[in-house]
Design a protein around this motif. Sequence first.
Motif, PDB file in Angstrom:
ATOM      1  N   ASP A   1      37.106  26.817  37.876  1.00  0.00           N
ATOM      2  CA  ASP A   1      36.403  27.758  37.012  1.00  0.00           C
ATOM      3  C   ASP A   1      37.457  28.605  36.305  1.00  0.00           C
ATOM      4  OD1 ASP A   1      35.031  29.814  35.847  1.00  0.00           O
ATOM      5  OD2 ASP A   1      33.603  30.016  37.512  1.00  0.00           O
ATOM      6  N   PRO A   2      37.510  28.583  34.962  1.00  0.00           N
ATOM      7  CA  PRO A   2      38.589  29.288  34.253  1.00  0.00           C
ATOM      8  C   PRO A   2      38.537  30.791  34.432  1.00  0.00           C
ATOM      9  CG  PRO A   2      36.932  28.475  32.723  1.00  0.00           C
ATOM     10  CD  PRO A   2      36.584  27.897  34.058  1.00  0.00           C
ATOM     11  N   THR A   3      37.405  31.323  34.880  1.00  0.00           N
ATOM     12  CA  THR A   3      37.337  32.783  35.010  1.00  0.00           C
ATOM     13  C   THR A   3      37.878  33.264  36.350  1.00  0.00           C
ATOM     14  OG1 THR A   3      35.111  32.626  35.870  1.00  0.00           O
ATOM     15  CG2 THR A   3      35.355  32.973  33.498  1.00  0.00           C
ATOM     16  N   ILE A   4      38.233  32.330  37.238  1.00  0.00           N
ATOM     17  CA  ILE A   4      38.768  32.765  38.523  1.00  0.00           C
ATOM     18  C   ILE A   4      40.255  32.439  38.561  1.00  0.00           C
ATOM     19  CG2 ILE A   4      38.694  32.422  41.015  1.00  0.00           C
ATOM     20  CD1 ILE A   4      35.745  31.658  40.640  1.00  0.00           C
ATOM     21  N   VAL A   5      41.091  33.456  38.597  1.00  0.00           N
ATOM     22  CA  VAL A   5      42.534  33.258  38.633  1.00  0.00           C
ATOM     23  C   VAL A   5      43.075  34.002  39.833  1.00  0.00           C
ATOM     24  CG1 VAL A   5      44.699  33.562  37.409  1.00  0.00           C
ATOM     25  CG2 VAL A   5      42.609  33.130  36.130  1.00  0.00           C
ATOM     26  N   ALA A   6      43.630  33.243  40.777  1.00  0.00           N
ATOM     27  CA  ALA A   6      44.293  33.819  41.959  1.00  0.00           C
ATOM     28  C   ALA A   6      43.469  34.932  42.589  1.00  0.00           C
ATOM     29  CB  ALA A   6      45.692  34.325  41.584  1.00  0.00           C
ATOM     30  N   GLY A   7      42.235  34.654  42.853  1.00  0.00           N
ATOM     31  CA  GLY A   7      41.396  35.621  43.543  1.00  0.00           C
ATOM     32  C   GLY A   7      40.851  36.721  42.668  1.00  0.00           C
ATOM     33  N   GLN A   8      41.180  36.727  41.392  1.00  0.00           N
ATOM     34  CA  GLN A   8      40.648  37.748  40.492  1.00  0.00           C
ATOM     35  C   GLN A   8      39.532  37.122  39.668  1.00  0.00           C
ATOM     36  OE1 GLN A   8      42.392  40.953  39.901  1.00  0.00           O
ATOM     37  NE2 GLN A   8      43.626  40.497  41.707  1.00  0.00           N
ATOM     38  N   ARG A   9      38.553  37.938  39.314  1.00  0.00           N
ATOM     39  CA  ARG A   9      37.451  37.404  38.510  1.00  0.00           C
ATOM     40  C   ARG A   9      37.371  38.181  37.201  1.00  0.00           C
ATOM     41  NH1 ARG A   9      31.479  37.307  39.814  1.00  0.00           N
ATOM     42  NH2 ARG A   9      32.026  38.848  41.351  1.00  0.00           N
ATOM     43  N   LEU A  10      37.340  37.441  36.080  1.00  0.00           N
ATOM     44  CA  LEU A  10      37.202  38.077  34.771  1.00  0.00           C
ATOM     45  C   LEU A  10      35.750  38.467  34.591  1.00  0.00           C
ATOM     46  CD1 LEU A  10      38.687  38.760  32.123  1.00  0.00           C
ATOM     47  CD2 LEU A  10      37.975  36.529  31.271  1.00  0.00           C
ATOM     48  N   LEU A  11      35.505  39.756  34.408  1.00  0.00           N
ATOM     49  CA  LEU A  11      34.125  40.222  34.324  1.00  0.00           C
ATOM     50  C   LEU A  11      33.564  40.052  32.922  1.00  0.00           C
ATOM     51  CD1 LEU A  11      34.206  43.411  36.534  1.00  0.00           C
ATOM     52  CD2 LEU A  11      33.191  41.190  37.034  1.00  0.00           C
ATOM     53  N   GLY A  12      34.389  40.194  31.911  1.00  0.00           N
ATOM     54  CA  GLY A  12      33.869  40.044  30.566  1.00  0.00           C
ATOM     55  C   GLY A  12      34.880  40.519  29.550  1.00  0.00           C
ATOM     56  N   VAL A  13      34.644  40.210  28.300  1.00  0.00           N
ATOM     57  CA  VAL A  13      35.504  40.660  27.220  1.00  0.00           C
ATOM     58  C   VAL A  13      34.731  41.671  26.397  1.00  0.00           C
ATOM     59  CG1 VAL A  13      36.822  39.973  25.196  1.00  0.00           C
ATOM     60  CG2 VAL A  13      36.675  38.438  27.170  1.00  0.00           C
ATOM     61  N   VAL A  14      35.311  42.857  26.250  1.00  0.00           N
ATOM     62  CA  VAL A  14      34.614  43.948  25.582  1.00  0.00           C
ATOM     63  C   VAL A  14      35.338  44.277  24.278  1.00  0.00           C
ATOM     64  CG1 VAL A  14      33.778  46.311  25.849  1.00  0.00           C
ATOM     65  CG2 VAL A  14      34.059  44.841  27.856  1.00  0.00           C
ATOM     66  N   PRO A  15      34.624  44.372  23.137  1.00  0.00           N
ATOM     67  CA  PRO A  15      35.300  44.744  21.898  1.00  0.00           C
ATOM     68  C   PRO A  15      35.758  46.201  21.941  1.00  0.00           C
ATOM     69  CG  PRO A  15      32.940  44.658  21.558  1.00  0.00           C
ATOM     70  CD  PRO A  15      33.173  44.161  22.958  1.00  0.00           C
ATOM     71  N   GLY A  16      36.818  46.520  21.206  1.00  0.00           N
ATOM     72  CA  GLY A  16      37.308  47.896  21.146  1.00  0.00           C
ATOM     73  C   GLY A  16      38.799  47.970  21.380  1.00  0.00           C
TER      74      GLY A  16
END
Lengths: 173, 244
Positions: free
Chosen positions: A5-20
Amino acid sequence: MSDQDPTIVAGQRLLGVVPGKPAVGDRKELKEEDPVMVWPHLLVRHAVAALVVLFIVLLLGLAFDAPLRAIADPTNTPNPEKAPWYFAALQELLSHFHPLVAGVLVPTAIILGLAALPYIDRNPVISPRARRVARTTFTVFLVVWIALTLVGFAFRGANWGWVWPWQEWHGEL
Amino acid sequence: MKVMDRMRQSTIGRSMFRVPDRVTERDRAAGHWANFLLHLYPVKVRRKELTFGYSAFLGVSSLVLFVSLVVSGVYLMFFYVPSPGNAYGDIQNIQTSVAFGQYVRNVHRWAAHLMVIAVAAHMAKVFYRGAYKPPKEFNWVLGVILLVLTLLLSFTGYLLPWDQLAYWAVTVGTSMAGYVPLIGDSVKQILLGGPTVGSTTLLRFYVLHVAVLPLLLTGVLAFHLWRWRKDSMLQMDQQGGSDV
């Protein structure tokens, strides 16, 4: 990587991409007048400038030997007699005006005039456009002085007569 | 960096650097004030002063050239006696038998020429930047004095090789002194120590070149740099304080 799953990297989880703006985007954009620390900002640049200057000097010393002519002989006047290059402008003036003017009044006036400059030019503005008179005066002086130096250094030969430096070379360093 | 940190925490290191750990800008400023070599610099400068276009680094270049002239000049002093009987032979000896003698003499000569150019260019750059205006008027005056001292240093050094070039260049240069009204002859007499360039002239120019003028220049230069620091901070304080 591809079967994970590309959103899981070394035990970290990408929650989302927020503009700004990025999270550190509040860092102030420095303006020209803003103070910065001398160490390291200015000192690093000074160190580089120092190395460049040293490099040029050491290279010049390798490339060109300092001149050494025959031993001084008070009975044998060379023709032309040349002052050091930074006095060539004065020597050139000396061939046109009375020595009191060219040798005494002009150099004295230049030194005193330069020293008095900040007390004569009371215009507090620094922008070039508001300083036309001062800039023009100084530039004219500078151009005349450099031209006189060049003429006295390279364009004068025997009996202070005019020569073309590519035909006869009399400049001395 | 770790080696440096451990060095600084050793007994010798703590005796050399009385500087707190550089964590905050305040610590770094304190370190700056406590450092002998840095104390001639302001702690902060305006950001625009970092650029090449602002100064072309001509002031620091002049200083570097002066230091290299002191270093190369002291080396040459070991092998030079300022008397007409010795001077020329000593220069020949420097060029042929002294280790790196020719090279050190070359460096001394080219650095001298470059220093005249660098100091003059520094002055022109300061003029076009308008940096002689209040509160920096007096530092401009000190700069003019430094320019004159630079020219005098170069001119007195010009005689020392005691060759035809040196002898007649100084004869031409000093002949102008004779035209100063009323005191001309005495000025010339004091400069030359006689009616023409001779052994007394060589000794006088030598002492001026290796002792009087370099010391004067160092003193005025220290004052010049100190004023640069004070004036640059004064200007920032006027523009809202040097603390951001």
